[in-house]
Design a protein around this motif. Structure first.
Motif, PDB file in Angstrom:
ATOM      1  N   GLN A  35       0.830  -1.200   0.000  1.00 28.77           N
ATOM      2  CA  GLN A  35       0.000   0.000   0.000  1.00 28.77           C
ATOM      3  C   GLN A  35       0.867   1.255   0.000  1.00 28.77           C
ATOM      4  O   GLN A  35       2.069   1.199   0.256  1.00 28.77           O
ATOM      5  CB  GLN A  35      -0.917  -0.001   1.232  1.00 28.77           C
ATOM      6  CG  GLN A  35      -1.875  -1.186   1.280  1.00 28.77           C
ATOM      7  CD  GLN A  35      -2.585  -1.285   2.624  1.00 28.77           C
ATOM      8  OE1 GLN A  35      -2.239  -0.588   3.581  1.00 28.77           O
ATOM      9  NE2 GLN A  35      -3.573  -2.180   2.711  1.00 28.77           N
ATOM     10  N   ARG A  36       0.220   2.367  -0.268  1.00 28.08           N
ATOM     11  CA  ARG A  36       0.941   3.641  -0.258  1.00 28.08           C
ATOM     12  C   ARG A  36       1.320   4.018   1.179  1.00 28.08           C
ATOM     13  O   ARG A  36       0.820   3.444   2.145  1.00 28.08           O
ATOM     14  CB  ARG A  36       0.074   4.741  -0.856  1.00 28.08           C
ATOM     15  CG  ARG A  36      -1.239   4.959  -0.108  1.00 28.08           C
ATOM     16  CD  ARG A  36      -1.957   6.202  -0.581  1.00 28.08           C
ATOM     17  NE  ARG A  36      -3.283   6.304   0.020  1.00 28.08           N
ATOM     18  CZ  ARG A  36      -3.515   6.689   1.267  1.00 28.08           C
ATOM     19  NH1 ARG A  36      -2.495   7.008   2.059  1.00 28.08           N
ATOM     20  NH2 ARG A  36      -4.750   6.756   1.731  1.00 28.08           N
ATOM     21  N   ARG A  37       2.193   4.997   1.291  1.00 32.22           N
ATOM     22  CA  ARG A  37       2.591   5.508   2.595  1.00 32.22           C
ATOM     23  C   ARG A  37       1.352   6.050   3.324  1.00 32.22           C
ATOM     24  O   ARG A  37       0.561   6.783   2.744  1.00 32.22           O
ATOM     25  CB  ARG A  37       3.601   6.631   2.414  1.00 32.22           C
ATOM     26  CG  ARG A  37       3.995   7.351   3.692  1.00 32.22           C
ATOM     27  CD  ARG A  37       4.842   8.559   3.377  1.00 32.22           C
ATOM     28  NE  ARG A  37       6.109   8.162   2.764  1.00 32.22           N
ATOM     29  CZ  ARG A  37       6.879   8.986   2.054  1.00 32.22           C
ATOM     30  NH1 ARG A  37       6.493  10.236   1.839  1.00 32.22           N
ATOM     31  NH2 ARG A  37       8.012   8.568   1.555  1.00 32.22           N
TER      32      ARG A  37
ATOM     33  N   ASP B  60      12.662   3.583   8.829  1.00 31.95           N
ATOM     34  CA  ASP B  60      11.391   3.911   9.474  1.00 31.95           C
ATOM     35  C   ASP B  60      10.978   5.345   9.158  1.00 31.95           C
ATOM     36  O   ASP B  60       9.825   5.627   8.823  1.00 31.95           O
ATOM     37  CB  ASP B  60      11.508   3.752  10.994  1.00 31.95           C
ATOM     38  CG  ASP B  60      11.587   2.305  11.433  1.00 31.95           C
ATOM     39  OD1 ASP B  60      10.953   1.461  10.777  1.00 31.95           O
ATOM     40  OD2 ASP B  60      12.283   2.029  12.427  1.00 31.95           O
ATOM     41  N   ILE B  61      11.937   6.259   9.277  1.00 33.12           N
ATOM     42  CA  ILE B  61      11.645   7.676   9.046  1.00 33.12           C
ATOM     43  C   ILE B  61      11.252   7.907   7.596  1.00 33.12           C
ATOM     44  O   ILE B  61      10.326   8.679   7.299  1.00 33.12           O
ATOM     45  CB  ILE B  61      12.868   8.534   9.437  1.00 33.12           C
ATOM     46  CG1 ILE B  61      13.089   8.450  10.960  1.00 33.12           C
ATOM     47  CG2 ILE B  61      12.678   9.982   9.011  1.00 33.12           C
ATOM     48  CD1 ILE B  61      14.360   9.117  11.438  1.00 33.12           C
ATOM     49  N   ALA B  62      11.921   7.224   6.686  1.00 29.69           N
ATOM     50  CA  ALA B  62      11.592   7.373   5.265  1.00 29.69           C
ATOM     51  C   ALA B  62      10.174   6.886   4.985  1.00 29.69           C
ATOM     52  O   ALA B  62       9.448   7.482   4.174  1.00 29.69           O
ATOM     53  CB  ALA B  62      12.594   6.608   4.413  1.00 29.69           C
ATOM     54  N   ARG B  63       9.762   5.805   5.642  1.00 30.02           N
ATOM     55  CA  ARG B  63       8.404   5.287   5.432  1.00 30.02           C
ATOM     56  C   ARG B  63       7.347   6.278   5.901  1.00 30.02           C
ATOM     57  O   ARG B  63       6.268   6.361   5.333  1.00 30.02           O
ATOM     58  CB  ARG B  63       8.218   3.967   6.181  1.00 30.02           C
ATOM     59  CG  ARG B  63       8.968   2.781   5.605  1.00 30.02           C
ATOM     60  CD  ARG B  63       8.510   1.492   6.276  1.00 30.02           C
ATOM     61  NE  ARG B  63       9.433   0.407   5.991  1.00 30.02           N
ATOM     62  CZ  ARG B  63      10.353  -0.035   6.841  1.00 30.02           C
ATOM     63  NH1 ARG B  63      10.467   0.538   8.039  1.00 30.02           N
ATOM     64  NH2 ARG B  63      11.153  -1.020   6.513  1.00 30.02           N
ATOM     65  N   LEU B  64       7.651   7.008   6.966  1.00 25.02           N
ATOM     66  CA  LEU B  64       6.667   7.927   7.536  1.00 25.02           C
ATOM     67  C   LEU B  64       6.519   9.196   6.706  1.00 25.02           C
ATOM     68  O   LEU B  64       5.442   9.802   6.666  1.00 25.02           O
ATOM     69  CB  LEU B  64       7.055   8.292   8.973  1.00 25.02           C
ATOM     70  CG  LEU B  64       6.892   7.169   9.993  1.00 25.02           C
ATOM     71  CD1 LEU B  64       7.455   7.579  11.346  1.00 25.02           C
ATOM     72  CD2 LEU B  64       5.424   6.792  10.131  1.00 25.02           C
TER      73      LEU B  64
END
Length: 588
Positions: A208-210, A242-246
């Protein structure tokens, strides 16, 4: 009872008769309570004075923050002021209210059991209950990769010291609606940051998208603190992946999130017909959220979005009607609508402040007084009958530091000095109130500097924004200070959720001086050092929740000013509000 009425007393309704007059003169009701009841009963042809009394007591209850009035408990709640009054027989009273035209369609009042409501609050309470039931009745969220979830929990919460946070995050990941509770320093923000990372990872595993994340709080200051705290936790705890995913996100006030409606102060652009687009909505300081605002939020959140309500149920409730967080903590779990996510162990305070806060919360007055009188670097107790000299030495240095920085045109230093200390009062008026102590500190500044401070917008004036101003982009709870610039002009610099803003003083309307502030308005904020002025024993505001909220505003040092009797009375009194939400959620 015989009472001589003062025709100049604004609290008295001079035209009141019968029970309304007696209850008014005894101080149980004020003039506004009587006038509303008289108007409603007159318009709808209700001649029973016991019904008029019920209506007036309902106005009184809502004015004090309750959502409804329990007719079987109100006599006990009124206490000594109502001892000598002629109360209706409970059974006859309920029957008279139930038969009243005030309950006939289109009814201004509603009766549910023994609880009497204004129609608006009955509808909002019913809506909150139904929306929460619908959310809990859905199939649980799908965990795309259970192994990844368990690995993430172990990575983000290593060791036994994070057991509470790990369990809370895992619980929240598996349900649509989570109430995450805990006192200051128990790791609520740590849990939220890790939960967001876990949910973003699950979205990635599912292809799924972010996820679109909304961080929100009732006031601008609380929203800014939430964003700062979450970002700080991300930097220290989350991996680069993790930060990039958020991705990027910002905290906003609830009013900003829901979108201002130009024609209403209680309706918003996002509603049941125009849902918020966010996949995850995190609400901080939920104890400050009123019933009305919770109703507006729940109708705007998508049914398939996760809702995380974060707060401390032992703090003061919203200034407006309702005690929503406390109701949800008990009602949702008792009704089987959600599992508890409670954090108990505090990691923030030095031992003295943490020990004091816990003793206050658990109603241990002897232990509270022992901590206060033990002395130490973090907790001080001032029992002087006249504490002005002690307070002058505590308050004046910071006030002068703000002024000195402001005179030098250094807005950063002035705002930093403003964050060092906060004087908290229970009342606005009177010898222990905000107005008196604001003037007292200004007099001390004049004595020290020989500046008479004639201008309202004097250099170094600290201010508190008291209402949202959408045009200027500043919001209730934000702080600022008046600074003299190099060209001699005055500007007011405000730390806003939009960053550092500055305005000409004349553009600002809803602000007040901030040498002192009420404990209610201090919710959602903290300062390095806090001084708490406990009011006298006759104060109706002196409660355990008030004391606990004040103590927990401090990061490093707290100073309590008051008598032992006031401390004991505060712990003995609860800020109880009549609502029906927890019973609805638990039993229906």
């Amino acid at each position: 009872m015989t009472t001589t009425a003062d025709e100049f007393d604004a609290s008295l309704a001079l035209t009141a008769a019968g029970r309304l007059r007696d209850f008014n003169q005894a101080g149980v009701l004020v003039a506004a309570d009587v006038h509303v009841a008289t108007r409603l009963t007159s318009m709808l042809g209700e001649g029973d004075e016991s019904v008029a009394l019920a209506c007036a007591l309902l106005v009184r209850a809502v004015r004090a923050g309750s959502v409804c009035l329990d007719l079987t408990e109100v006599r006990e709640e009124v206490g000594p002021d109502g001892t000598d009054l002629d109360w209706p027989d409970p059974g006859e009273w309920l029957a008279a209210v139930a038969a009243s035209p005030l309950l006939a369609a289109p009814q201004p009042l509603r009766l549910e059991g023994s609880r009497l409501y204004f129609d608006r609050y009955w509808r909002e309470e019913e809506q909150v209950e139904q929306d929460l039931r619908r959310r809990s009745a859905q199939p649980a969220p799908v965990i795309a990769d259970e192994d990844a979830l368990q690995a993430g929990l172990s990575r983000l919460f290593p060791g036994t010291s994070y057991d509470e946070q790990r369990i809370a995050a895992q619980t929240a990941a598996r349900q649509w609606t989570t109430v995450l509770t805990g006192g200051p320093g128990t790791g609520k923000t740590t849990t939220v940051a890790a939960l967001l990372a876990l949910l973003a990872e699950q979205a990635e595993k599912a292809g799924q998208r972010r996820p679109w994340i909304a961080l929100t709080a009732p006031t601008g200051k609380a929203a800014a603190r939430l964003e700062e705290a979450v970002r700080d936790e991300m930097r220290h705890r989350l991996s680069d992946a993790d930060i990039a995913r958020l991705g990027n996100f910002h905290a906003r006030t609830l009013h900003m999130l829901l979108g201002r409606h130009p024609d209403s102060s209680t309706r918003f652009r996002h509603n049941r017909g125009n849902r918020l687009p966010h996949d995850i909505v995190v609400v901080d300081e939920t104890s400050m959220v009123s019933l009305t605002m919770m109703a507006r939020l729940l109708e705007a959140v998508r049914p398939d979005a996760r809702l995380v309500l974060v707060g401390d149920p032992d703090q003061l409730a919203s200034i407006e009607a309702g005690a929503v967080l406390a109701d949800l903590v008990e009602g949702l779990v008792a009704g089987g609508h959600a599992k508890a996510a409670e954090l108990r162990t505090s990691h923030r305070f030095g031992s003295e402040i943490g020990e004091l806060a816990l003793a206050v919360r658990e109603n241990r007055p002897d232990d509270v007084l022992a901590v206060l009188r033990r002395g130490g670097d973090r907790v001080t107790f001032i029992e002087d009958e006249d504490p002005r000299e002690a307070l002058r030495s505590a308050l004046l240095p910071d006030a002068l530091a703000i002024r000195e920085a402001a005179e030098a045109g250094n807005a950063d230093a002035a705002l930093a000095a403003l964050q060092r200390h906060r004087l908290l009062c229970a009342h606005r008026d009177g010898p222990w109130g905000v107005t008196y102590w604001n003037r007292t500190v200004e007099r001390w500044i004049t004595e020290e500097t020989e500046d008479p401070l004639w201008d309202t917008w004097y250099v170094g004036r600290p201010i508190l924004v008291t209402a949202n101003d959408y045009g200027l982009g500043i919001y209730n709870g934000e702080l600022g200070v008046t600074v003299r610039r190099s060209d001699g002009s005055l500007r007011v610099y405000i730390d806003s959720t939009r960053g550092r803003l500055d305005f000409a003083p004349g553009r600002l309307g809803n602000v007040e001086t901030l040498h002192a502030m009420t404990i209610h308005k201090a919710q959602g904020s903290q300062a390095a050092e806090v001084t708490v002025l406990l009011p006298g024993e006759d104060s109706r505001l002196l409660t355990r929740e008030l004391f606990y909220t004040a103590v927990t505003r401090s990061q490093d040092q707290v100073r309590i000013v008051g008598a032992e009797a006031a401390v004991r009375l505060a712990l003995d009194h609860r800020a109880l509000r009549a609502t029906g939400l927890r019973q609805r959620l638990a039993h229906h």
